[in-house]
Design a protein around this motif. Structure first.
Motif, PDB file in Angstrom:
ATOM      1  N   TRP A   1       6.762   2.902   9.354  1.00 28.32           N
ATOM      2  CA  TRP A   1       6.908   4.077   8.490  1.00 28.32           C
ATOM      3  C   TRP A   1       6.555   3.724   7.044  1.00 28.32           C
ATOM      4  CZ3 TRP A   1       9.503   6.007   4.293  1.00 28.32           C
ATOM      5  CH2 TRP A   1       9.672   7.389   4.217  1.00 28.32           C
ATOM      6  N   ARG A   2       7.086   2.597   6.580  1.00 31.74           N
ATOM      7  CA  ARG A   2       6.803   2.176   5.208  1.00 31.74           C
ATOM      8  C   ARG A   2       5.331   1.888   4.995  1.00 31.74           C
ATOM      9  NH1 ARG A   2      11.193  -1.414   5.939  1.00 31.74           N
ATOM     10  NH2 ARG A   2       9.732  -3.152   5.783  1.00 31.74           N
ATOM     11  N   ARG A   3       4.663   1.384   6.041  1.00 34.41           N
ATOM     12  CA  ARG A   3       3.239   1.074   5.909  1.00 34.41           C
ATOM     13  C   ARG A   3       2.424   2.323   5.618  1.00 34.41           C
ATOM     14  NH1 ARG A   3       2.752  -2.593   4.373  1.00 34.41           N
ATOM     15  NH2 ARG A   3       1.411  -1.671   2.817  1.00 34.41           N
ATOM     16  N   VAL A   4       2.793   3.433   6.267  1.00 31.82           N
ATOM     17  CA  VAL A   4       2.092   4.692   6.027  1.00 31.82           C
ATOM     18  C   VAL A   4       2.250   5.103   4.559  1.00 31.82           C
ATOM     19  CG1 VAL A   4       2.022   7.160   6.576  1.00 31.82           C
ATOM     20  CG2 VAL A   4       2.311   5.490   8.412  1.00 31.82           C
ATOM     21  N   VAL A   5       3.464   5.026   4.043  1.00 30.59           N
ATOM     22  CA  VAL A   5       3.732   5.421   2.667  1.00 30.59           C
ATOM     23  C   VAL A   5       3.072   4.458   1.680  1.00 30.59           C
ATOM     24  CG1 VAL A   5       5.533   5.823   0.937  1.00 30.59           C
ATOM     25  CG2 VAL A   5       5.889   6.541   3.308  1.00 30.59           C
ATOM     26  N   ALA A   6       3.193   3.166   1.928  1.00 32.60           N
ATOM     27  CA  ALA A   6       2.623   2.170   1.020  1.00 32.60           C
ATOM     28  C   ALA A   6       1.102   2.290   0.947  1.00 32.60           C
ATOM     29  CB  ALA A   6       3.024   0.764   1.456  1.00 32.60           C
ATOM     30  N   ASP A   7       0.462   2.546   2.060  1.00 38.07           N
ATOM     31  CA  ASP A   7      -0.997   2.716   2.062  1.00 38.07           C
ATOM     32  C   ASP A   7      -1.399   3.904   1.196  1.00 38.07           C
ATOM     33  OD1 ASP A   7      -1.307   0.546   3.713  1.00 38.07           O
ATOM     34  OD2 ASP A   7      -1.646   1.716   5.538  1.00 38.07           O
ATOM     35  N   PHE A   8      -0.650   4.983   1.299  1.00 39.59           N
ATOM     36  CA  PHE A   8      -0.939   6.168   0.496  1.00 39.59           C
ATOM     37  C   PHE A   8      -0.737   5.874  -0.989  1.00 39.59           C
ATOM     38  CE2 PHE A   8       0.836   9.906  -1.701  1.00 39.59           C
ATOM     39  CZ  PHE A   8      -0.264  10.759  -1.639  1.00 39.59           C
TER      40      PHE A   8
END
Length: 205
Positions: A132-139
């Protein structure tokens, strides 16, 4: 305890969502550690091998089709206008991710209680939280022109997750609370704390 036979008239489970609901019902009835994969497969009218086509382990089952939700979140973030303030974009993405039809909220509340309050699942949840954090961090990294694994991108992703988990804790303890309202409240309070923080990178992004 013997395996549960498929209930009369039940069609075989044909999707991860259907199998997840059947398994969750058994878990709520008996407790997570008591229910086995064989119990769930039997109740769903499928074989053990078929169960593992949908979930890699029993620990994954309470999460439902989490990968599909993550993909939906990626799609949502990709469609955010470039001129939208980052804080607003993140808040609305997290709210959207945690928005469910009213008639499904009681079941979602039970599901989240299992995920957040079952010791066996707490450690396993770290893997899901990382995705989940990876999706946000990429954005965040893309919007701020930062390396994907930068401190800033990772910190904002963890902050968003922290707000979500804090909102869920209050929601589970208050049957009258509205989950999305708690999430918005968390973002607003965080913005009030950090809104005046200096931008050391220069310029207002």
């Amino acid at each position: 305890m013997p395996s549960v036979a498929a209930r009369p008239g039940r069609a075989r489970a044909t999707s991860a969502a259907e199998l997840g609901e059947i398994g969750l019902s058994l878990i709520l009835e008996r407790g997570f550690d008591t229910v086995t994969v064989d119990d769930i497969a039997a109740a769903a009218g499928i074989g053990r091998r078929t169960f593992f086509r949908y979930f890699s382990s029993k620990n994954d089952l309470p999460w439902g089709d989490f990968d599909a939700l993550l993909q939906r979140m990626r799609t949502h973030l990709a469609e955010v206008p470039r001129d939208a303030p980052l804080a607003v974009a993140l808040r609305e993405a997290v709210v959207e991710f945690n928005s469910f039809p009213v008639d499904t909220l009681p079941q979602h509340r039970l599901r989240m209680a299992v995920l957040l309050e079952t010791p066996t699942l707490v450690a396993h949840s770290a893997l899901r939280y990382e995705s989940w954090r990876r999706v946000v961090a990429d954005f965040v990294a893309e919007r701020l022109d930062l390396p994907p694994r930068s401190v800033g991108a990772e910190a904002l992703a963890r902050a968003c997750l922290g707000i979500s988990l804090a909102a869920y804790q209050q929601w589970l303890g208050d049957p009258d609370a509205v989950l999305t309202d708690l999430i918005r409240e968390g973002f607003d309070e965080m913005s009030a704390v950090f809104g005046d923080a200096p931008d050391h990178r220069g310029g207002d992004r």
